[in-house]
Design a protein around this motif. Structure first.
Motif: not given
Length: 267
Positions: A105, A110, A116
């Motif tokens: 992440r 991210d 996800p």
């Protein structure tokens, strides 16, 4: 260095085959990382819904940094891609800062357009680790194999967390006890009062070798001896990375330091 420059440098230094493995040697770690990132960006352009096999640890950080930069420039679209990571620490929840889920992440997920539900890692803190392995294996069989798999290499030759001498390990994702040398190498990622996990869930070497294409990145003089063993030595589980010699489309990308122990190229 942009993608075109990286490709030009690679063209100048590539073309060396070692035991059937394509070896690309670049002047610096940054150029090696950029070259690997370029391979992944090109894969996404060729096949936007690619399945990407990803790795963690210190080695891929620069690759992910370059991929994030490419994404921001519109050169790497992850919107239709799906990812599978090699491994996760056993007993470590995904929210833990030293989990590989958190690592991904932080360094990639991210920062690009990956949702996800399209990113997959073994469930490290599952109540039943064996069941978690079977579920992960089933997901990989359904969506995979990886179109392009990224690997690092441990100082003892491991790929994923397949440690030397894994001959008795199951053929799919499995629980493995980490070698002490691996735990020492990974201790730098943990605080002084934290213990490096003793076990991990990892894709098997056999699963890794099912990827359509594989790229292994190694940088720094500390990796030179094991790189030479993996590429020039016999194939065997005492050096799991040597199994790449069996793969029909494997590329090893090195900086000059990591290539330092390879035999000179014959003219």
């Amino acid at each position: 260095m942009n993608a075109a420059d990286a490709a030009d440098v690679a063209d100048a230094e590539a073309g060396r085959l070692v035991q059937g493995v394509q070896v690309v040697i670049l002047p610096s770690a940054a150029e090696a990382e950029q070259h690997v990132a370029t391979l992944f960006a090109e894969q996404l352009r060729r096949k936007p819904d690619s399945v990407l096999g990803l790795a963690t640890g210190g080695t891929p950080v620069g690759v992910y940094r370059a991929l994030v930069a490419a994404h921001r420039l519109g050169e790497a679209d992850f919107g239709r891609a799906r990812t599978f990571n090699l491994d996760e620490y056993a007993g470590v929840p995904s929210a833990h800062p030293q989990s590989y889920a958190a690592y991904m992440r932080t360094h990639l997920f991210d920062l690009v357009n990956l949702t996800p539900d399209r990113t997959h890692l073994p469930e490290g803190d599952a109540a039943n680790a064996e069941d978690a392995c079977r579920l992960y294996d089933a997901l990989y069989r359904y969506y995979g194999p990886a179109d392009l798999q990224l690997l690092g290499i441990g100082l003892n030759g491991h790929i994923g967390f397949n440690e030397p001498g894994f001959a008795s390990a199951p053929g799919g994702t499995h629980v493995v006890r980490l070698d002490e040398s691996t735990r020492r190498a990974n201790a730098r990622f943990f605080g002084a009062d934290e213990q490096v996990p003793e076990y991990a869930l990892t894709m098997s070497a056999g699963r890794i070798l099912q990827a359509r294409s594989i790229v292994l990145l190694a940088t720094g003089a500390a990796k030179a001896a094991i790189v030479a063993r993996a590429l020039e030595g016999p194939i065997g589980t005492d050096c799991p990375a040597s199994l790449l010699q069996l793969h029909p489309d494997a590329t090893v990308v090195l900086d000059r330091e990591a290539a330092g122990a390879l035999a000179p190229e014959r003219g």
